[in-house]
Every structure is written in C-alpha cells, then in structure tokens.
Motif scaffolding. Structure first.
Motif, PDB file in Angstrom:
ATOM      1  N   PHE A  10       1.363  15.514  10.341  1.00 17.05           N
ATOM      2  CA  PHE A  10       1.335  15.621   8.887  1.00 17.05           C
ATOM      3  C   PHE A  10       2.312  14.625   8.298  1.00 17.05           C
ATOM      4  CE2 PHE A  10       0.413  17.512   4.932  1.00 17.05           C
ATOM      5  CZ  PHE A  10       1.593  17.567   4.207  1.00 17.05           C
ATOM      6  N   SER A  12       3.724  13.282   4.390  1.00 15.54           N
ATOM      7  CA  SER A  12       3.724  13.382   2.936  1.00 15.54           C
ATOM      8  C   SER A  12       4.598  12.261   2.388  1.00 15.54           C
ATOM      9  CB  SER A  12       4.269  14.747   2.497  1.00 15.54           C
ATOM     10  OG  SER A  12       4.269  14.851   1.084  1.00 15.54           O
ATOM     11  N   GLN A  14       5.243   9.068  -0.947  1.00 16.81           N
ATOM     12  CA  GLN A  14       5.055   8.692  -2.340  1.00 16.81           C
ATOM     13  C   GLN A  14       4.147   7.479  -2.424  1.00 16.81           C
ATOM     14  OE1 GLN A  14       6.624  11.753  -3.638  1.00 16.81           O
ATOM     15  NE2 GLN A  14       6.619  10.242  -5.277  1.00 16.81           N
ATOM     16  N   THR A  84      -5.259   9.896   0.452  1.00 16.60           N
ATOM     17  CA  THR A  84      -5.034  11.262   0.929  1.00 16.60           C
ATOM     18  C   THR A  84      -6.244  11.763   1.697  1.00 16.60           C
ATOM     19  OG1 THR A  84      -3.486  11.847  -0.837  1.00 16.60           O
ATOM     20  CG2 THR A  84      -4.705  13.665   0.178  1.00 16.60           C
ATOM     21  N   LEU A 109      -0.796  13.044   2.854  1.00 14.62           N
ATOM     22  CA  LEU A 109      -0.737  13.388   1.428  1.00 14.62           C
ATOM     23  C   LEU A 109       0.074  12.311   0.718  1.00 14.62           C
ATOM     24  CD1 LEU A 109      -1.207  15.323  -0.951  1.00 14.62           C
ATOM     25  CD2 LEU A 109       0.913  16.492  -0.302  1.00 14.62           C
ATOM     26  N   SER A 111       1.460  11.256  -2.866  1.00 17.40           N
ATOM     27  CA  SER A 111       1.727  11.783  -4.212  1.00 17.40           C
ATOM     28  C   SER A 111       1.994  10.641  -5.194  1.00 17.40           C
ATOM     29  CB  SER A 111       2.945  12.715  -4.177  1.00 17.40           C
ATOM     30  OG  SER A 111       2.728  13.760  -3.263  1.00 17.40           O
TER      31      SER A 111
END
Lengths: 112, 116
Positions: A10, A12, A14, A84, A109, A111
């Motif tokens: 996983f 995550s 920016q 994503t 992911l 963002s």
C-alpha cells in the motif's frame, strides 16, 4: 506455485510525488505484464515487457523488466489522483498455454 | 463490442445453495478464464478453457465447475456454497493463434459474491 511478490502493498502519496512499485519472483518468466484495476472493475492491461532489461514508457509511467526476467518495476513520475488504483503484475511462462501468475498487488492512493 | 460481460454484479448466497456465474465475450477469443480475487491475495485461477468443449483446472478449482459449449460463453457453477467462497470473481478472455501468442487478458467487471 510460482509467486510474484509486490512491494509495497500500500502506498499513499501526495500529487506530484514520484513512486516505484516492485514485482519480484524466484522464477523466470517469458513475459511480464502490468495491469491497473479501479474499484468495482476488472484489471486493465497497461504494458507487456518480453525482453530482459527492456524499458517501456507510457506517458508518466516507466516499466522495466529485470535482466534475468525474474523481476520488474513500475515507476510513476509526478503522480496524479487519476493514478489511484490497484496495480498488479502478472508473469507468463511460455508453456503453450496463456496462464498468468498474478502478483499480490500494490494499492496506490494519490491525494490532491 | 461489449467485451467481457458478467452477471450478476452482486449476489448473497446461504451456505449450501448453488448458483451459476455467467460470462460472455464477443471478441471471438478462444481462451477464457475464471479467477477469484481475495483481499491482499491477487488473482487466483479457478478454471480455464482453450476452446469450446475443452476446460481444465487452475490453481483453486475445488468447489467449482465449468462448461464451455460455445466460444462466447463460459459459466462458472458453485454447487454447495461455503463461506470460503466469498470473493470477487472475474472472467477473462484472450486470443492465441499458432505462434502468435498474446498474453493480454481482457477482464469483465466482476461478480461480488458473499456466502453467509
């Protein structure tokens, strides 16, 4: 069972950051594919690499097949929210049957 | 072309019930596959077919059956549903002719099955 292990599981980040996803195996594959899967949908092929050391670019995505054809990497430059999804690598053996061995997946992911 | 279509999209079964997951492709592909996808486990091959009338087991065939009477259709049958069969099921197809071998597989949108 041939295993394809992906790392990280996983990620995550920016928007605008770079990232690399790895796909490793102890087995040799005749070709390796990368798929992207969005929620509620099936995987969609991004690229196929067939030659050891091969590098393919798809806009901001760069795919590399290891020299020994046991591993691959996916590098994304300046990630965008549209990147994503779940990224899956899949290795093929040239056995006359189109069987793919799928990796465990990397969930990305991005963002805003 | 619609590509690969699967029905239903969602289903809840009670333990011991049976059902058939439908899969149809309109690309005239000779190879078809059924996978299950569990969280964090990637895709596991259940059954595959290299053409009408020919099927074979994949990695995790127990509890499932398939048939391939036409090029277009490849249904997956669950006879006695068990909680371990709770998963998302994907059908896929691909094309191969002689030495021209493309490993690209085209996937349907999946069927989310829950067995309780």
């Amino acid at each position: 069972t041939q295993l394809l292990e992906q790392s990280p599981q996983f990620l995550s980040i920016q928007e605008g950051e770079n990232l690399t996803v790895y796909c490793n195996s102890s087995s040799v594959f005749s070709s390796l594919q990368w798929y992207r899967q969005e929620p509620g949908e099936g995987p969609v092929l991004l690229v196929t690499v067939v030659t050891g050391g091969e590098v393919k670019k798809l806009k901001r995505l760069t795919f590399q097949f290891g020299d020994a054809r046991k591993d691959s990497s996916l590098h994304i430059t300046a990630a965008q929210p549209g990147d994503t999804g779940l990224y899956l690598c899949a290795g093929a053996k040239d056995t006359g049957f189109q069987k793919l061995v799928f990796g465990t997946g990397t969930r990305l992911l991005v963002s805003p | 072309n619609a590509g690969v279509t699967q029905t239903p999209k969602f289903r809840i079964l009670k333990i011991g019930q049976s059902m058939t997951l439908q899969c149809t492709q309109d690309m005239n592909h000779n190879y078809m596959y059924w996978y299950r996808q569990d969280p964090g486990m990637g895709l596991k091959l259940i059954y595959y077919s290299v053409g009408a009338g020919i099927t074979d087991k994949g990695e995790v065939p127990n509890g499932y059956n398939v048939s391939r009477s036409t090029t277009e259709d490849f249904p997956l049958r669950l006879e006695l549903a068990a909680p371990s069969q709770t998963s998302v099921y994907f059908c896929a197809s691909s094309y191969s002719a002689g030495q021209k071998r493309s490993y690209e597989q085209y996937f349907g949108p999946g069927t989310r099955l829950t067995v309780t």
